[in-house]
Each structure stands twice: as C-alpha cells, then as structure tokens.
Design a protein around this motif. Sequence first.
Motif, PDB file in Angstrom:
ATOM      1  N   LEU A  21      17.451  22.667  13.231  1.00  0.00           N
ATOM      2  CA  LEU A  21      17.940  21.831  14.333  1.00  0.00           C
ATOM      3  C   LEU A  21      19.418  21.537  14.163  1.00  0.00           C
ATOM      4  CD1 LEU A  21      17.405  20.065  16.832  1.00  0.00           C
ATOM      5  CD2 LEU A  21      16.784  18.205  15.267  1.00  0.00           C
ATOM      6  N   ARG A  41      12.694  21.940  20.130  1.00  0.00           N
ATOM      7  CA  ARG A  41      12.621  21.840  18.673  1.00  0.00           C
ATOM      8  C   ARG A  41      12.599  20.374  18.235  1.00  0.00           C
ATOM      9  NH1 ARG A  41      14.268  25.236  14.250  1.00  0.00           N
ATOM     10  NH2 ARG A  41      14.945  26.851  15.718  1.00  0.00           N
ATOM     11  N   THR A  42      13.402  19.550  18.911  1.00  0.00           N
ATOM     12  CA  THR A  42      13.442  18.123  18.582  1.00  0.00           C
ATOM     13  C   THR A  42      12.106  17.458  18.863  1.00  0.00           C
ATOM     14  OG1 THR A  42      15.805  18.083  19.145  1.00  0.00           O
ATOM     15  CG2 THR A  42      14.661  15.968  19.004  1.00  0.00           C
ATOM     16  N   GLN A  43      11.490  17.833  20.014  1.00  0.00           N
ATOM     17  CA  GLN A  43      10.178  17.268  20.355  1.00  0.00           C
ATOM     18  C   GLN A  43       9.154  17.589  19.269  1.00  0.00           C
ATOM     19  OE1 GLN A  43       8.893  15.562  23.567  1.00  0.00           O
ATOM     20  NE2 GLN A  43       7.659  15.064  21.759  1.00  0.00           N
ATOM     21  N   VAL A 100      17.501  13.396  13.130  1.00  0.00           N
ATOM     22  CA  VAL A 100      17.071  13.666  14.503  1.00  0.00           C
ATOM     23  C   VAL A 100      17.853  12.801  15.487  1.00  0.00           C
ATOM     24  CG1 VAL A 100      15.124  13.628  16.101  1.00  0.00           C
ATOM     25  CG2 VAL A 100      14.776  14.356  13.741  1.00  0.00           C
ATOM     26  N   CYS A 120      21.313  14.194  15.998  1.00  0.00           N
ATOM     27  CA  CYS A 120      21.267  15.405  16.823  1.00  0.00           C
ATOM     28  C   CYS A 120      21.049  15.070  18.288  1.00  0.00           C
ATOM     29  CB  CYS A 120      20.158  16.344  16.322  1.00  0.00           C
ATOM     30  SG  CYS A 120      20.522  17.120  14.724  1.00  0.00           S
ATOM     31  N   LEU A 121      20.161  14.117  18.564  1.00  0.00           N
ATOM     32  CA  LEU A 121      19.898  13.743  19.960  1.00  0.00           C
ATOM     33  C   LEU A 121      21.119  13.092  20.608  1.00  0.00           C
ATOM     34  CD1 LEU A 121      16.216  12.421  19.901  1.00  0.00           C
ATOM     35  CD2 LEU A 121      17.107  14.385  21.169  1.00  0.00           C
TER      36      LEU A 121
END
Length: 799
Positions: free
Chosen positions: A150, A220-222, A263, A266-267
């Motif tokens: 990610l 990918r995050t989900q 995460v 990244c979001l």
Amino acid sequence: MAQWDRLRQLPSAYRQQLHELYDRDALPMDVRHYLAPWIEKQEWQRAARDDAFAMVLFQVLLENLDIQHSRFVQEESFLLQHNIRRYKQNFQRYVDDPCALATTILWFLEKEKEILESAELAEKVQLLQVEPEAMETSSQQDLERKLAGLRNEVQCMEHTIICLEEQQDEFDFKYQTHKLEAVVDEARKNEQIRALQLLVNKLNDCRKSTLSGLNNILDRTQDIIDVLVKKELVEWQRRQQKACIGAPDNVCLDQLEKWFSCVAVCLFQVWEFLTKLEELVGKVSYENDPVKAQNPTLQKRVDTLLRDLLKSSFVVETQPSMPQGKGSLVLRTNVQFSVKARSVPSTEISVQCSVSMDLPAPQIKGYRRFNVLGTKIKALNMAESTNGGMVADFRHLTLKEQKSGGGGKGVSDISLSVTEELHIIYFNTVFELKGFSVELQASTLPVVIISNSSQQQSAWASVLWFNMLSQDPKDVMFFANTPAATWPQFGEMLSWQFLSATKRGLDGTQLEMIANKLFGKKPNYDSCTVPWSKFTKENTPDTFWVWFDGILMMVKTYLEDLWRDGLIMGFVTKGKEKSLLKKKKRGTFLLRFSESVIGGITFSWVEITVTGEPDVKTVQPFTKVDLSQIPFHEIIRNFQILEAENVPENPLLYLYPDTPKNEAFGKYYTEKSGEDSPYIKYIKTKLVFVSKENTLEARSPMPSDMAQGEGLEPMNGLCGEAAEQDGDLYPLTPPLESYDPDPMMNGSVVDPEPPQDLLMYLNNPNLFDNDLLQDDQSLPDFSLQGFNCLLPQSCGSFP
C-alpha cells in the motif's frame, strides 16, 4: 539497598513510570521520598487488616511529617514547608479509616516492586543477549506485506499526480498559445488542433489511469482495514479481556498503532490526491471529463474508510481500576478510579475527550444508574503517554448512584444481584484534521459497581466469569442468561489467578485435583462444564470461589516465595496425599491446602508404626491467624511433637519427594537459630501445640486474636483434616486446656513467671525422669504434644 534508592537509580524509561505512578494524589512523591526508610520498614499488610495497628502507623506518619516540617523551617525551605503542611492536612481524611491509608500505601509499594521487576528482567535479557520471542504470526507477516504494498502504491500515485499535473500544464500552455495566435492558414490551424486533441486524449487517458489507480489503492486499503478492524483489533480486545483477569497476554498497542497509523496516513494522502484532482479540473476540463464523474464517488469512499478506521481505532487502553481494588473492572461508589482512552493513529493534534455512563442503560427492573464525578473532560495529547500515543488519562473519577429513578420499573422482570449488574463507561471525542471531521466513541469493558468492600470478592467473580466467556464486550445482559464454562476454560482461568498474583500458575496435577473436587474422579474432564451457580452461588458463603480465593489470598500474603519456588504441592486430595506418602521413607512430608478450612494450609508426614507399616499423620490447618504471627517456614523448621516417652522430636525430615527439609527451606530461615531463635524462646515460655494421640491438632493460644473474632477454627470442622488414620476419622479431644493469659497481648495483669519446673523441662527434657510430669495432677496426660509459637511481642517477652 532500600527499594526507593533502587528505583531512583533505574534508567529514565522506568523512572518515567515511577513519575506517572506518583502523579496520583493518594501518596505524594515528596512524602514517599522523605519518609522512605520509615515507610519501607512498616507492616502495611497487617495495618490494612488491623484497625488499631493502622491507627498507630497513621499517628506516627503525622509525627514524621511534623519532624520534616521542622527541618524545612530550620533550612528556610519555604516551598517544602508549605507542601509538607498541605500533605499533613490531606492525610487527616484517613483519621476515621486508617486501614484505607495502609491499603493505599501498600498498593504503591507493590506497584514499585512491579517496576523494579520489569527493569531487572529487561537487564537480565540484555546481559544474556536473549532475543525476545518473535510475536509475529504468518497472518501478521502477510499484513506487513500488504501495508508495504500500500505504501508503495501511494508513493507511485504521488509521482503519477505530479506527472498528470505536468501534462495538464503542457496542454494548457499550448492551448492558451493557440488561442492567442491568429493562425490564418487552415492547414496549420487544423494541425495545431489535432496536436491539442492528441494532448487532450493523452491527458484524458492519464486521468482515467490515475482514477483507476486510486480505486485500486482504496480496494487494497479496504482489505487491510477489514483485517485490522475485524481480526487484529478484535484479537487485541480479547487479549485485553483475558489480561484483565490475569492472563499473561500481550496487550501493547504499539504494533496496532503502527498499522493503523500507516493506513490513516495513506488515506489522508489519497484524500489530498483527490483534492489535487479537483484543483486540476478547475483549471482544465472538457466534455466527459472522468474526474468530474468519478471524483465525488472516490471522495465519499475515502471518507467512509477514514471514518471506519478512526472509529475503530479509538479504544480504552487501560481499563478502570481503583488503587486499592482487587483487580480492574471492579469500582466502588465514592472511591476514585483511573482509566485511560487512546487514539491508536498518532496525530499531532489535541482534541477534547469526555466521559459518561451507560448510554443507553438497560431497561431492567432495579437496574441502578450512576453519575460520573470529577474531571470528565480531558484533551487527547501525547504529554500523558509513555510511548508517544494520543491519550486522555482520567485519574480522579468517582461514581455516585442516582437517587431518583432507582432503576425504574423497567420493561423486564429479570432480577440481577448488585454484583451481576454490568455497566459501561463511554468516552466521546471529535477528530478534526484538514477539514475532515468524525465523532469517535470508545467504551470500557463492563464494570461491576459496588458500594461496600464486602461485595468485592463476589464482584471479582463476576468479572472473571464475564471476561472468561463473553465474546461481546458490550453485553451488559450477560448474567441474565449466564453460560457455563468448560473445564479447559475454567482451569486456565484459575491458573491465571495464581500466575498474576504470584508469578507461578497451576500445573496439570494441581488442576486435576480441583477437577476431582468439582466433578469427582473421571478419566478425562475436557467435556465437563462448570455452571455459574456452582462457581459462586451454591452453599453460600462457602462457595467454590470463596474457597479458592481464600487460598489465593493466603498464598499471596504469606506464602508467595514458597509457592513460587514449587515447595507447596497445594492442591492435592487427602487420598492422593496418602498414596504418595506411604511409598516414601519416614519423615517425608508435603504441604497441601485444606479442603474444609477457608484459607488453610496443612502438612502431612509419614511415620512407621511398630509393625513396620507406614502411617500418615496430619496437623490441623494453619490459617492467617497463625501465619500472620509466625512465618510458615519457621513453623515447619521448629515443629515438634512429644512421643509417648516424652522425647521432643521434629517429624518433618524430607520434603516430598526426597529433598532434605533444611535444603528446601534453608534460604528462608532467619539468621538466628537454636538457643538464639526468638521463636524457640517464645515456645519455651508460653506457646504450646497440644494434641491427644491420633489427633494431631496444631493449636496455639491467641487470646488477642480470639477477642477480635479471629480465633481457632470450630472443632467439628477439622475432623477430616486433623484425624486421618488410614481413612478413619477419630473424634477430636475435649477443648484446649486453659492457659494463663498473656499480659502483653490483652492487657490483663497476671504473674508473668511460668512454673520453673516446666520451663526447665521444656528447655532440657533429658534432665527429668519420664514420670516427672505424670506426678503433676494439674497437667493432662497427653501422649503426643506439638510445639508451636508466635512471634515475640515488640513490647517485651518472658525471659
């Protein structure tokens, strides 16, 4: 070296823990520092149980504070004068309950020991160069790989956005140039238009590719968020549940914080990418622009993922606990408790956090409601954290029952006892960053709220049962239909209690004895179940939990070292005990917990009869009344009986299976021995265990304890423990012969000199004929006598 001096020399990380410990107002660090030698020499455990002794220590504490104040006056330390005077005024609140002060000081000393043990363990690991055991599982390694992927995709997307912006700038420059040029030649004009069209097509393809890449990143995050929230976080919460009841599980949040923060970062980067695309569209757009069509959907998806992540990452790091409590999750009204909430993703912002109760409360008849008092609003910040996390540390909260309502009529006829009533404390905050806002809520595990210390044992039983079995941390109706525990679950939980209290759990043999006690003899207990009623409700007050907890408290208070070194077999049935000892040589003994006396421990040994048969003898169990007066290892060391020919003898020679007694217990003995031993001197003058033949009941006259309701166990309750001879129960003898009261123990005035002939005999029985004592008609004709003793009183003893 004194404990306080050792603490002051610890590395900075552990000194920080010490500072956090003494942030509480119950015991100021100044008082702990200036009175350190005196504090460490006092018997706070005894004071926590003995109101008169606690009052003495309380008065001496105030006198010591006066001495320190006078010292600071002479040294002209104005600030310290003021602080000491204020501390003394604050301690005055304990004047009506000095035991509470003793309990509080004892709690601080125990926490100091935990810090020292943690530091010493870390030092040993470093010296031995032992690598910590790898905690990563294959699933966690897979998660690490996904997070690395990610991060890589987000970095690539950042480069893609830069390229897209450069490409758009190129198109925009050429398009604006074309508009400014008044090209007359149609051929050249068409050529420029075709070139611009190619640039638009290329820009459109790049935008589509960028949007597709962003969708892939969110997919990918989900997937990662599902693993974090539905697996890793749930497993951490379950570990925390078990850790609250003694399991040695790792509940450190550092790893989760690392994952959640990755995460979240990244979001937020994706969120910025979408914002950048909006800016680009504002500069250059065209018919069927993919950014205009897809950007709102992507933005909504990012917002949803961020909300899900942040809502799940707001947790209670340290569950509610009282300084003097039996364990976490048991709270008492009007008594301060502490609790810590934490946002797992660390961000450099400070947000307000508030605390509340039972939202909404169950509609149960009689269900109590409470108000939270104290500082209910604090900021989530890094200043109160030891590892950089965003925390709100509530340290001075109290609960007060609401007078109005009283639980109301409710909508259910379910009736729960006070200690089966579960309540949840909630924490609310609003997270705001870069225009993004989300309301967060965290909740504690269910707590049991009591109003009297007598309810604490039952409340802790409820906490144990809930956290052992419940998979829903918000199930406040758990005890409306309480499930049973399987034996593997139950046995593991019991072992955790000893492990957390003494650093040594229960082994398979000990657990088998407990299973035998609960279910009878079976080849396998895995399919057996223990209902809630059998654990803590049946045969009140002597339930299984009362029996087990009595043993646990006795071991932790008086026998921890012996237990930790494996010298106490403990949980073994009387039948098993006999079968073990009868195979051993004379004088072999073992230590086991009483099955009939709450908080009792006894020892049995093997004798050889005149016919050459083994004969197992057992003494009456020793309880806290005995162990608070003389250490158990000294009882074992000095225990004697008088055989028929009046020859004193210690029958305890080898700790099972074959360890010489002095080798097993030698390191615990006091420095003095033989004629110099205070215990032996005290035995000679006053304290004697008296038994009839075949009824080895260890007894010691303790008028002061009896006067306080802490006397010997009832005669008829000890037959099974004290009078075993090949499975037969012998009747106990008449009550103990009367003793002269000890003026140092109860204040009565008596002749302090015992009969000189008796003293000479006890000092050296070989000087007398065997018939000496038989001539004294005032003495009972006992064929077996055991000697025991109490610690000499500090105010004096017989010579």
